[in-house]
Design a protein around this motif. Sequence first.
Motif, PDB file in Angstrom:
ATOM      1  N   MET A  89      -8.681  -8.547   2.331  1.00 23.57           N
ATOM      2  CA  MET A  89      -8.542  -7.353   1.490  1.00 23.57           C
ATOM      3  C   MET A  89      -9.834  -6.546   1.419  1.00 23.57           C
ATOM      4  SD  MET A  89      -6.244  -8.761  -1.731  1.00 23.57           S
ATOM      5  CE  MET A  89      -7.021 -10.375  -1.833  1.00 23.57           C
ATOM      6  N   GLY A  90      -9.667  -5.235   1.368  1.00 19.86           N
ATOM      7  CA  GLY A  90     -10.785  -4.325   1.145  1.00 19.86           C
ATOM      8  C   GLY A  90     -10.420  -3.378   0.019  1.00 19.86           C
ATOM      9  N   MET A  91     -11.387  -2.994  -0.793  1.00 20.07           N
ATOM     10  CA  MET A  91     -11.136  -2.078  -1.913  1.00 20.07           C
ATOM     11  C   MET A  91     -11.502  -0.660  -1.499  1.00 20.07           C
ATOM     12  SD  MET A  91     -12.803  -2.105  -5.734  1.00 20.07           S
ATOM     13  CE  MET A  91     -11.938  -3.594  -6.250  1.00 20.07           C
ATOM     14  N   GLU A  92     -10.522   0.237  -1.536  1.00 17.12           N
ATOM     15  CA  GLU A  92     -10.770   1.637  -1.189  1.00 17.12           C
ATOM     16  C   GLU A  92     -11.041   2.429  -2.459  1.00 17.12           C
ATOM     17  OE1 GLU A  92      -8.927   5.224   1.546  1.00 17.12           O
ATOM     18  OE2 GLU A  92      -7.538   3.762   0.669  1.00 17.12           O
ATOM     19  N   ASN A  93     -12.311   2.686  -2.694  1.00 19.83           N
ATOM     20  CA  ASN A  93     -12.832   3.358  -3.889  1.00 19.83           C
ATOM     21  C   ASN A  93     -13.422   2.291  -4.815  1.00 19.83           C
ATOM     22  OD1 ASN A  93     -13.570   4.995  -5.983  1.00 19.83           O
ATOM     23  ND2 ASN A  93     -11.496   5.725  -6.469  1.00 19.83           N
ATOM     24  N   GLY A  94     -14.730   2.367  -5.040  1.00 19.42           N
ATOM     25  CA  GLY A  94     -15.407   1.388  -5.889  1.00 19.42           C
ATOM     26  C   GLY A  94     -15.243   1.628  -7.368  1.00 19.42           C
ATOM     27  N   SER A  95     -14.381   2.559  -7.737  1.00 21.59           N
ATOM     28  CA  SER A  95     -14.151   2.885  -9.142  1.00 21.59           C
ATOM     29  C   SER A  95     -13.912   1.662 -10.039  1.00 21.59           C
ATOM     30  CB  SER A  95     -12.972   3.854  -9.247  1.00 21.59           C
ATOM     31  OG  SER A  95     -12.562   4.042 -10.566  1.00 21.59           O
ATOM     32  N   PRO A  96     -13.108   0.659  -9.613  1.00 18.73           N
ATOM     33  CA  PRO A  96     -12.818  -0.482 -10.492  1.00 18.73           C
ATOM     34  C   PRO A  96     -14.040  -1.329 -10.855  1.00 18.73           C
ATOM     35  CG  PRO A  96     -11.175  -0.337  -8.757  1.00 18.73           C
ATOM     36  CD  PRO A  96     -12.280   0.603  -8.391  1.00 18.73           C
TER      37      PRO A  96
ATOM     38  N   GLU B  42      -7.801   1.685 -16.553  1.00 19.77           N
ATOM     39  CA  GLU B  42      -6.630   1.640 -15.671  1.00 19.77           C
ATOM     40  C   GLU B  42      -7.036   1.422 -14.217  1.00 19.77           C
ATOM     41  OE1 GLU B  42      -2.678   4.330 -14.604  1.00 19.77           O
ATOM     42  OE2 GLU B  42      -4.115   5.031 -16.109  1.00 19.77           O
ATOM     43  N   SER B  43      -8.213   1.916 -13.859  1.00 24.15           N
ATOM     44  CA  SER B  43      -8.726   1.741 -12.498  1.00 24.15           C
ATOM     45  C   SER B  43      -8.872   0.262 -12.156  1.00 24.15           C
ATOM     46  CB  SER B  43     -10.081   2.455 -12.371  1.00 24.15           C
ATOM     47  OG  SER B  43     -10.717   2.122 -11.161  1.00 24.15           O
ATOM     48  N   THR B  44      -9.545  -0.476 -13.016  1.00 20.11           N
ATOM     49  CA  THR B  44      -9.763  -1.907 -12.787  1.00 20.11           C
ATOM     50  C   THR B  44      -8.444  -2.670 -12.863  1.00 20.11           C
ATOM     51  OG1 THR B  44     -11.970  -1.689 -13.755  1.00 20.11           O
ATOM     52  CG2 THR B  44     -11.094  -3.921 -13.543  1.00 20.11           C
ATOM     53  N   ALA B  45      -7.590  -2.295 -13.807  1.00 16.92           N
ATOM     54  CA  ALA B  45      -6.300  -2.969 -13.954  1.00 16.92           C
ATOM     55  C   ALA B  45      -5.424  -2.779 -12.721  1.00 16.92           C
ATOM     56  CB  ALA B  45      -5.572  -2.445 -15.194  1.00 16.92           C
ATOM     57  N   LEU B  46      -5.448  -1.565 -12.150  1.00 17.67           N
ATOM     58  CA  LEU B  46      -4.644  -1.310 -10.959  1.00 17.67           C
ATOM     59  C   LEU B  46      -5.145  -2.139  -9.776  1.00 17.67           C
ATOM     60  CD1 LEU B  46      -2.403   0.153  -9.451  1.00 17.67           C
ATOM     61  CD2 LEU B  46      -3.992   2.065  -9.063  1.00 17.67           C
ATOM     62  N   ALA B  47      -6.460  -2.260  -9.651  1.00 14.70           N
ATOM     63  CA  ALA B  47      -7.011  -3.070  -8.565  1.00 14.70           C
ATOM     64  C   ALA B  47      -6.508  -4.511  -8.652  1.00 14.70           C
ATOM     65  CB  ALA B  47      -8.535  -3.041  -8.589  1.00 14.70           C
ATOM     66  N   ASP B  48      -6.533  -5.082  -9.840  1.00 14.40           N
ATOM     67  CA  ASP B  48      -6.027  -6.443 -10.016  1.00 14.40           C
ATOM     68  C   ASP B  48      -4.528  -6.517  -9.719  1.00 14.40           C
ATOM     69  OD1 ASP B  48      -8.114  -8.294 -10.713  1.00 14.40           O
ATOM     70  OD2 ASP B  48      -8.358  -7.228 -12.606  1.00 14.40           O
ATOM     71  N   LYS B  49      -3.794  -5.497 -10.126  1.00 16.62           N
ATOM     72  CA  LYS B  49      -2.351  -5.462  -9.891  1.00 16.62           C
ATOM     73  C   LYS B  49      -2.043  -5.432  -8.394  1.00 16.62           C
ATOM     74  CE  LYS B  49       1.739  -2.683 -11.099  1.00 16.62           C
ATOM     75  NZ  LYS B  49       2.177  -1.410 -11.753  1.00 16.62           N
ATOM     76  N   LEU B  50      -2.798  -4.629  -7.641  1.00 16.35           N
ATOM     77  CA  LEU B  50      -2.552  -4.528  -6.204  1.00 16.35           C
ATOM     78  C   LEU B  50      -2.917  -5.831  -5.486  1.00 16.35           C
ATOM     79  CD1 LEU B  50      -3.736  -0.880  -5.379  1.00 16.35           C
ATOM     80  CD2 LEU B  50      -1.467  -1.701  -6.031  1.00 16.35           C
ATOM     81  N   ILE B  51      -3.966  -6.503  -5.961  1.00 16.84           N
ATOM     82  CA  ILE B  51      -4.303  -7.814  -5.399  1.00 16.84           C
ATOM     83  C   ILE B  51      -3.177  -8.805  -5.706  1.00 16.84           C
ATOM     84  CG2 ILE B  51      -5.913  -9.763  -5.514  1.00 16.84           C
ATOM     85  CD1 ILE B  51      -8.137  -7.684  -6.092  1.00 16.84           C
ATOM     86  N   ASP B  52      -2.594  -8.700  -6.905  1.00 11.88           N
ATOM     87  CA  ASP B  52      -1.436  -9.536  -7.253  1.00 11.88           C
ATOM     88  C   ASP B  52      -0.305  -9.336  -6.238  1.00 11.88           C
ATOM     89  OD1 ASP B  52      -2.734 -10.469  -9.518  1.00 11.88           O
ATOM     90  OD2 ASP B  52      -1.673  -9.130 -10.910  1.00 11.88           O
ATOM     91  N   TYR B  53      -0.091  -8.084  -5.809  1.00  9.71           N
ATOM     92  CA  TYR B  53       0.962  -7.809  -4.834  1.00  9.71           C
ATOM     93  C   TYR B  53       0.696  -8.536  -3.520  1.00  9.71           C
ATOM     94  CZ  TYR B  53       2.934  -3.973  -7.654  1.00  9.71           C
ATOM     95  OH  TYR B  53       3.535  -3.235  -8.645  1.00  9.71           O
ATOM     96  N   VAL B  54      -0.563  -8.511  -3.079  1.00  7.80           N
ATOM     97  CA  VAL B  54      -0.902  -9.192  -1.820  1.00  7.80           C
ATOM     98  C   VAL B  54      -0.635 -10.693  -1.961  1.00  7.80           C
ATOM     99  CG1 VAL B  54      -2.711  -9.662  -0.134  1.00  7.80           C
ATOM    100  CG2 VAL B  54      -2.611  -7.425  -1.253  1.00  7.80           C
ATOM    101  N   GLU B  55      -1.033 -11.244  -3.095  1.00  9.72           N
ATOM    102  CA  GLU B  55      -0.780 -12.671  -3.336  1.00  9.72           C
ATOM    103  C   GLU B  55       0.722 -12.948  -3.405  1.00  9.72           C
ATOM    104  OE1 GLU B  55      -3.032 -13.448  -6.863  1.00  9.72           O
ATOM    105  OE2 GLU B  55      -4.910 -13.732  -5.763  1.00  9.72           O
ATOM    106  N   ALA B  56       1.484 -11.987  -3.909  1.00  7.91           N
ATOM    107  CA  ALA B  56       2.936 -12.152  -3.982  1.00  7.91           C
ATOM    108  C   ALA B  56       3.559 -12.163  -2.590  1.00  7.91           C
ATOM    109  CB  ALA B  56       3.556 -11.043  -4.831  1.00  7.91           C
ATOM    110  N   ILE B  57       3.028 -11.347  -1.686  1.00  5.39           N
ATOM    111  CA  ILE B  57       3.520 -11.347  -0.308  1.00  5.39           C
ATOM    112  C   ILE B  57       3.380 -12.744   0.293  1.00  5.39           C
ATOM    113  CG2 ILE B  57       3.088 -10.476   2.029  1.00  5.39           C
ATOM    114  CD1 ILE B  57       2.160  -7.833   0.730  1.00  5.39           C
ATOM    115  N   VAL B  58       2.199 -13.331   0.090  1.00  6.85           N
ATOM    116  CA  VAL B  58       1.940 -14.680   0.608  1.00  6.85           C
ATOM    117  C   VAL B  58       2.819 -15.701  -0.111  1.00  6.85           C
ATOM    118  CG1 VAL B  58       0.196 -16.487   0.879  1.00  6.85           C
ATOM    119  CG2 VAL B  58      -0.408 -14.090   1.298  1.00  6.85           C
ATOM    120  N   GLY B  59       2.943 -15.559  -1.429  1.00  8.59           N
ATOM    121  CA  GLY B  59       3.747 -16.500  -2.201  1.00  8.59           C
ATOM    122  C   GLY B  59       5.204 -16.520  -1.785  1.00  8.59           C
TER     123      GLY B  59
END
Length: 400
Positions: free
Chosen positions: A141-148, A96-113
């Motif tokens: 973008m920066g990742m806060e927590n290297g867990s993913p 879920e950690s890695t999946a959430l990171a990808d999801k949040l990056i999707d949000y940033v791309e959605a802002i631009v889109g």
Amino acid sequence: MFKKSSISLVVATLLLSTTASAAKTYSASDKAIKLTQDTILIDTHIDVPFRLNKKWEDVSQATASGDFDYPRAKQGGLNAPFMSIYIPASLDKSAESTALADKLIDYVEAIVGRAPDKFAIAKSADDVEKQFKQGLISLPMGMENGSPIQGSMDNLKHFYERGIRYITLAHSMSNHIADSSYDLRRQWKGLSPFGKELIVEMNKLGIMVDISHVSDDAFYQAVAISKVPVIASHSSLRAFTPGFERNMDDDMIKALGKNGGVVQINFGSTFVSKVARSWSDTLSNKRKEIEEKEGKDSDLAKSFEKKYTDKNPMPFATVDTVLDHIDHVVKLIGIDHVGIGSDYDGVGDSLPEGLKDVSTYPNLVQGLLDRGYSDKDITKILSGNLLRVWRANEAYAAKH
């Protein structure tokens, strides 16, 4: 002896003075406003993606909540906010950690889109400069927590390709990379064996190493291993908050200076003010007492914080409090090693008076002008220092 009427007058005057001080208004000069508008302004830590994960809002328009949206960013001169891909420590060691990171990056791309005429993804220092000239707000973008990363260099490369340009090694708990300043368990006594390898690979890719949140031992080990300057993306100074390990002490700041790095000052009142820090610690201790006595799910525990803060409002920091941290870094290691990492949308209601959202950077610039900083120095604080470190990381990666 004062007469009763005289005493009342004195009390009234004191109350009026206190109220006026608490309600101090900030007014930036035309010069301060122009400086923020004409200069690249990089803030290395804004928690918009996780905010949108809780409740989606179109930040390309004015929003009723949060600290960031397009109109306020334009007003404040903010044109390169690093979007924080924040992963809660509770998700460590889970897919879920890695999946959430990808999801949040999707949000940033959605802002631009949704608003390509307003925003653009930035993956390099050159992108930021080019997009600034185009009148766009860059979203690095920066990742806060290297867990993913999950112990995988393939994951590291994946997130680099998606646009991650710094990684905060740990967050509020020790993870598979590093010990956290908040976690009493120091399982690695600094960095894990994988964490040490990770820094080498981050250098090779051009991902900046972020030492905010890590333990002191992890900090020194990271600085020793990294071949390029590191950053503290959203940290303040322990000299003003004794005993708060999340902040950096003077020896760490000096080591950061020798490394060529930069500390990006966090605006949160509890990060910059000893009084606010003490208030927060008292709140936490009293909450813990009630939870231990009544249970975390009890009505008393759930209602405690609101009742406490209603009776004991947070003693907010001010613009001057934040400026004191900048001054301290400059006195210790020079003007080339300090910048802005506000933590907007990440520190709740604890922001200082005069710096309540992204429209208020001119107040900080006005304070710098009032303290005698030159335009050149202010430009370094707003973006020049961070761009220097970013380019140093890019240059090393290009050779390796």
